[in-house]
Scaffold this motif. Structure first.
Motif, PDB file in Angstrom:
ATOM      1  N   ARG A  18      -9.661   4.885 -10.970  1.00 50.61           N
ATOM      2  CA  ARG A  18      -8.646   3.902 -10.577  1.00 50.61           C
ATOM      3  C   ARG A  18      -7.911   3.350 -11.795  1.00 50.61           C
ATOM      4  O   ARG A  18      -6.694   3.195 -11.784  1.00 50.61           O
ATOM      5  N   ASP A  51     -14.775  -2.816  -9.158  1.00 49.61           N
ATOM      6  CA  ASP A  51     -14.242  -1.865  -8.187  1.00 49.61           C
ATOM      7  C   ASP A  51     -15.236  -0.736  -7.944  1.00 49.61           C
ATOM      8  O   ASP A  51     -16.128  -0.475  -8.747  1.00 49.61           O
ATOM      9  N   SER A  55     -12.451   1.245  -3.412  1.00 52.19           N
ATOM     10  CA  SER A  55     -11.498   0.189  -3.753  1.00 52.19           C
ATOM     11  C   SER A  55     -10.064   0.704  -3.806  1.00 52.19           C
ATOM     12  O   SER A  55      -9.810   1.858  -4.156  1.00 52.19           O
ATOM     13  N   ASP A  56      -9.134  -0.198  -3.478  1.00 53.44           N
ATOM     14  CA  ASP A  56      -7.713   0.091  -3.634  1.00 53.44           C
ATOM     15  C   ASP A  56      -7.301  -0.190  -5.074  1.00 53.44           C
ATOM     16  O   ASP A  56      -8.012  -0.849  -5.833  1.00 53.44           O
ATOM     17  N   ASN A  58      -4.446  -2.213  -6.808  1.00 49.59           N
ATOM     18  CA  ASN A  58      -3.394  -3.208  -6.598  1.00 49.59           C
ATOM     19  C   ASN A  58      -2.619  -3.385  -7.902  1.00 49.59           C
ATOM     20  O   ASN A  58      -3.106  -4.020  -8.843  1.00 49.59           O
ATOM     21  N   LEU A  74       3.116   1.549  -0.556  1.00 46.59           N
ATOM     22  CA  LEU A  74       1.706   1.586  -0.152  1.00 46.59           C
ATOM     23  C   LEU A  74       1.414   3.000   0.304  1.00 46.59           C
ATOM     24  O   LEU A  74       1.884   3.431   1.359  1.00 46.59           O
ATOM     25  N   LYS A  76      -1.456   6.667  -0.605  1.00 45.60           N
ATOM     26  CA  LYS A  76      -2.555   7.240  -1.371  1.00 45.60           C
ATOM     27  C   LYS A  76      -2.008   8.167  -2.454  1.00 45.60           C
ATOM     28  O   LYS A  76      -1.071   8.937  -2.228  1.00 45.60           O
ATOM     29  N   LEU A  81      -5.911   4.646  -2.634  1.00 41.53           N
ATOM     30  CA  LEU A  81      -4.844   3.880  -2.005  1.00 41.53           C
ATOM     31  C   LEU A  81      -4.211   2.960  -3.042  1.00 41.53           C
ATOM     32  O   LEU A  81      -4.886   2.116  -3.632  1.00 41.53           O
ATOM     33  N   ASP A  83      -1.462   0.079  -3.800  1.00 44.99           N
ATOM     34  CA  ASP A  83      -0.606  -0.985  -3.269  1.00 44.99           C
ATOM     35  C   ASP A  83       0.256  -1.468  -4.431  1.00 44.99           C
ATOM     36  O   ASP A  83      -0.192  -2.242  -5.281  1.00 44.99           O
TER      37      ASP A  83
END
Length: 242
Positions: A18, A51, A55-56, A58, A74, A76, A81, A83
């Motif tokens: 991430r 995370d 987890s997304d 952001n 928004l 993937k 994912l 945002d």
């Protein structure tokens, strides 16, 4: 967060898919909109350092002027994912100086952001602006915001009870969840406690598993508390315009 004796923060970030994706997005954004972007940062679990694979990401982009930089999105990316939110520096500071009924769910992004690009210290300024607003806000303003959430919670609870009586169980559960969330925000506002997200709000306030009867008792207690703070949740017509 890594053990400093075992692995450095840079090594930890590099191994985190991430964080790796966040830095890739930062680099693309700065290449394409370098003259428009003032700061880029992440909030949520990645900013807190806890995370997980579910987890997304952001990511928030701060621009110098409206309608500049990338578009909010928004979707993937590589299974994560993303945002992506975008806003001007002026609008971000204005929002940080405002309190709304959703403050318990919004404050975390003002107070905990990890920057990816912030040469002017904009995110630190946003945090200071929000803390300054909190310091000058009187208890009555928090109570007023709490009353709004209480009204939403009470109305959703009443509808959930009615739907359950009609055996509309699925719809009743949706409204019960809404009532729990807004009741949790009442607690957050009255205690000046903010939450990481909606799930965190109902969990930390003990409302995640309450049934309709238990929630009704909670709402009654909250109504009494709000009345004791100077204004009842139910009153005459004239009170609507006070």
């Amino acid at each position: 967060m890594p053990d400093n004796d075992a692995v450095s923060q840079d090594e930890y970030d590099l191994a985190n898919p991430r964080w790796h994706l966040a830095t890739r997005l930062r680099d693309v954004i700065l290449r394409r909109w370098s003259a428009e972007v003032r700061a880029i940062g992440v909030h949520g679990s990645l900013a807190h350092g806890d995370d997980s694979d579910s987890s997304d990401l952001n990511l928030h982009v701060v621009t110098y002027r409206p309608n500049a930089g990338p578009r909010a999105a928004l979707r993937k990316v590589d299974g994560i994912l993303v945002d992506l939110s975008v806003g001007t520096a002026d609008d971000g500071l204005r929002r940080a100086r405002e309190l709304t009924p959703r403050w318990p769910l919004e404050a975390d992004r003002y107070l905990t952001t990890r920057d990816l690009f912030d040469p002017g210290g904009w995110f630190a300024g946003q945090r200071d602006a929000h803390l300054g607003k909190l310091a000058e806000t009187r208890p009555g303003e928090f109570s007023g915001l709490a009353r709004r959430n209480w009204c939403v919670a009470a109305a959703s609870h009443a509808r959930a009870v009615r739907l359950a009586q009609w055996y509309e169980t699925d719809a009743a559960l949706v409204l019960l969840a809404e009532a729990r969330l807004h009741a949790a925000m009442v607690t957050g506002l009255l205690s000046r406690t903010y939450f990481r997200n909606r799930a965190d709000a109902v969990k930390r306030t003990g409302l995640a598993g309450v049934d309709m009867t238990e929630l009704g008792t909670v709402l009654k207690t909250q109504a009494d508390d709000l009345t004791a703070r100077g204004r009842p949740v139910d009153g005459p017509l004239s009170a609507l315009f006070d």
